[in-house]
Design an enzyme around this catalytic site. Structure first.
Site, PDB file in Angstrom:
ATOM      1  N   GLY A 155       0.758  -1.250   0.000  1.00  0.00           N
ATOM      2  CA  GLY A 155       0.000   0.000   0.000  1.00  0.00           C
ATOM      3  C   GLY A 155       0.786   1.296   0.000  1.00  0.00           C
ATOM      4  O   GLY A 155       0.202   2.364   0.191  1.00  0.00           O
ATOM      5  N   LYS A 166       4.938  -0.404 -14.089  1.00  0.00           N
ATOM      6  CA  LYS A 166       6.260  -1.038 -14.064  1.00  0.00           C
ATOM      7  C   LYS A 166       6.451  -1.872 -15.325  1.00  0.00           C
ATOM      8  O   LYS A 166       5.536  -2.542 -15.789  1.00  0.00           O
ATOM      9  CB  LYS A 166       6.339  -1.933 -12.828  1.00  0.00           C
ATOM     10  CG  LYS A 166       7.564  -2.815 -12.821  1.00  0.00           C
ATOM     11  CD  LYS A 166       8.180  -2.968 -11.489  1.00  0.00           C
ATOM     12  CE  LYS A 166       7.381  -3.790 -10.509  1.00  0.00           C
ATOM     13  NZ  LYS A 166       7.818  -3.541  -9.148  1.00  0.00           N
TER      14      LYS A 166
HETATM   15  N1  SAM Z   1       3.089  -0.642  -5.132  1.00  0.00           N
HETATM   16  C1  SAM Z   1       3.034  -1.510  -3.961  1.00  0.00           C
HETATM   17  C2  SAM Z   1       3.415  -0.657  -2.772  1.00  0.00           C
HETATM   18  O1  SAM Z   1       3.957   0.405  -2.985  1.00  0.00           O
HETATM   19  O2  SAM Z   1       3.141  -1.046  -1.640  1.00  0.00           O
HETATM   20  C3  SAM Z   1       3.937  -2.710  -4.102  1.00  0.00           C
HETATM   21  C4  SAM Z   1       3.428  -3.692  -5.134  1.00  0.00           C
HETATM   22  S1  SAM Z   1       4.214  -5.243  -5.077  1.00  0.00           S
HETATM   23  C5  SAM Z   1       5.763  -4.879  -5.768  1.00  0.00           C
HETATM   24  C6  SAM Z   1       3.448  -6.143  -6.369  1.00  0.00           C
HETATM   25  C7  SAM Z   1       2.021  -6.592  -6.076  1.00  0.00           C
HETATM   26  O3  SAM Z   1       1.463  -7.080  -7.293  1.00  0.00           O
HETATM   27  C8  SAM Z   1       1.888  -7.759  -5.073  1.00  0.00           C
HETATM   28  O4  SAM Z   1       1.224  -7.304  -3.932  1.00  0.00           O
HETATM   29  C9  SAM Z   1       1.050  -8.792  -5.834  1.00  0.00           C
HETATM   30  O5  SAM Z   1       0.067  -9.415  -5.034  1.00  0.00           O
HETATM   31  C10 SAM Z   1       0.390  -7.935  -6.905  1.00  0.00           C
HETATM   32  N2  SAM Z   1      -0.106  -8.696  -8.061  1.00  0.00           N
HETATM   33  C11 SAM Z   1       0.603  -9.539  -8.859  1.00  0.00           C
HETATM   34  N3  SAM Z   1      -0.206 -10.054  -9.808  1.00  0.00           N
HETATM   35  C12 SAM Z   1      -1.452  -9.524  -9.615  1.00  0.00           C
HETATM   36  C13 SAM Z   1      -2.722  -9.678 -10.272  1.00  0.00           C
HETATM   37  N4  SAM Z   1      -2.869 -10.479 -11.326  1.00  0.00           N
HETATM   38  N5  SAM Z   1      -3.778  -8.973  -9.803  1.00  0.00           N
HETATM   39  C14 SAM Z   1      -3.646  -8.165  -8.710  1.00  0.00           C
HETATM   40  N6  SAM Z   1      -2.475  -7.982  -8.055  1.00  0.00           N
HETATM   41  C15 SAM Z   1      -1.394  -8.658  -8.492  1.00  0.00           C
END
Ligand code: SAM
EC number: 2.1.1.205
Length: 298
Positions: free
Chosen positions: A53, A160
């Site tokens: 988050g 990203k």
């Molecule tokens: N931007 C976030 C932050 O600042 O806290 C960090 C994001 S983290 C690097 C990547 C996230 O992508 C993970 O929480 C993962 O669950 C989510 N994710 C990956 N594939 C996904 C999908 N198909 N649908 C929803 N979320 C997804």
């Protein structure tokens, strides 16, 4: 390795805890905004792949600061994983590749479109570069698809991207939908990582385009072109400007820093702001903890 060693090796990890961000990624979005002013005039924003988050925290703080009436600010955060609640952020636990997730976002905005969609999505990496790049590109395309359902014309999309060998195809796809596409590497993103961010401005879908969740990389038309995506020419190929962002005086994310930063006289270790609430590794972690408790040293 001591508790403080990560604080030394990763300055942004340490600063995130000190400034109250849930993850070091907060600095990436802040540095992108410093360069591109993406929060300007934004009232409705979607944070795709939002857990834990920190990007939602950055959005809440900045959009509220800029708004005449803070009640007009609406932020929707989507992730597969549950996320600890954040004031002012509506959470949807869902998959960004699914139509029902797009519908749930639309419902939250009561028919209005978003001004900004951001996506920091990352699949679990395997360490096999080709596979990781491919899966990341699929996630980016899923984010683009869902964005076409919810973004207003003229809006901005930030996501990203892994700058792998077939990245040109992704740029061409994005360029079909946005007037301006730039790729940017914030200073807080490690040089050793192929991660960067696409800043797609002025959403302008092709005339008569109907939003859908079809993945263009799996669409047969692309495989007729020799399977070599980089051989695209003309409208299909677009070279986007590459740009590093974040002030040059900002900390270097690949450098280890002393625990006493310039101008500081003391250092205090801080716990992460928000631990994962239900991580996939929870079972293993709890078993390891129990084993440590039961182990009596001789
Ligand atoms: N931007 C976030 C932050 O600042 O806290 C960090 C994001 S983290 C690097 C990547 C996230 O992508 C993970 O929480 C993962 O669950 C989510 N994710 C990956 N594939 C996904 C999908 N198909 N649908 C929803 N979320 C997804």
């Amino acid at each position: 390795m001591g508790k403080t060693s990560k604080d030394k090796r990763d300055i942004y990890y340490r600063l995130a805890k000190e400034e109250g961000w849930r993850a070091r990624s907060a600095f990436k979005l802040l540095q992108i905004n410093e360069e591109y002013n993406i929060f300007n005039g934004v009232l409705r924003a979607v944070d795709l792949c939002a857990a834990p988050g920190s990007w939602s925290q950055v959005l809440t703080k900045n959009l509220r600061q800029n708004a005449v009436n803070t009640e007009d600010v609406k932020i929707v955060a989507v992730d597969l994983q549950a996320m600890a609640a954040l004031p002012g952020v509506k959470q949807i636990q869902g998959d960004i590749t699914k139509q029902e997730t797009a519908n749930a976002i639309i419902e939250e905005f009561q028919g209005l479109k978003a001004d900004l969609v951001v996506c920091d999505g990352a699949p679990d990496v395997t360490g096999l570069h080709d596979i990781d790049e491919y899966v990341q590109s699929q996630l980016l395309l899923a984010a683009l698809n869902i964005t076409t359902h919810v973004l207003k014309n003229g809006g901005t999309f930030v996501a990203k991207i892994f700058r792998g060998k077939d990245v040109s195809l992704l740029y061409s796809q994005l360029k079909q939908f946005f007037k301006l596409v730039t790729v940017s590497k914030p200073r807080s993103s490690r040089n050793s990582s192929i991660e960067a961010f696409v800043i797609c401005e002025k959403y302008n879908p092709p005339e008569d385009y109907v939003p859908n969740m079809v993945n263009p990389l799996l669409d047969h038309k692309y495989f007729d072109l020799d399977s070599d995506f980089n051989s695209f020419t003309g409208i299909n190929r677009f070279i986007v400007p590459f740009n590093a962002c974040g002030d040059l005086s900002a900390y270097d994310s690949d450098t280890s820093y002393s625990l006493l930063l310039e101008g500081q006289t003391s250092y205090e270790y801080k716990n992460p702001i928000q631990s994962p609430i239900n991580p996939p590794y929870k079972d293993v972690w709890e078993k390891t903890k129990k084993m440590k408790i039961n182990h009596v040293p001789k």
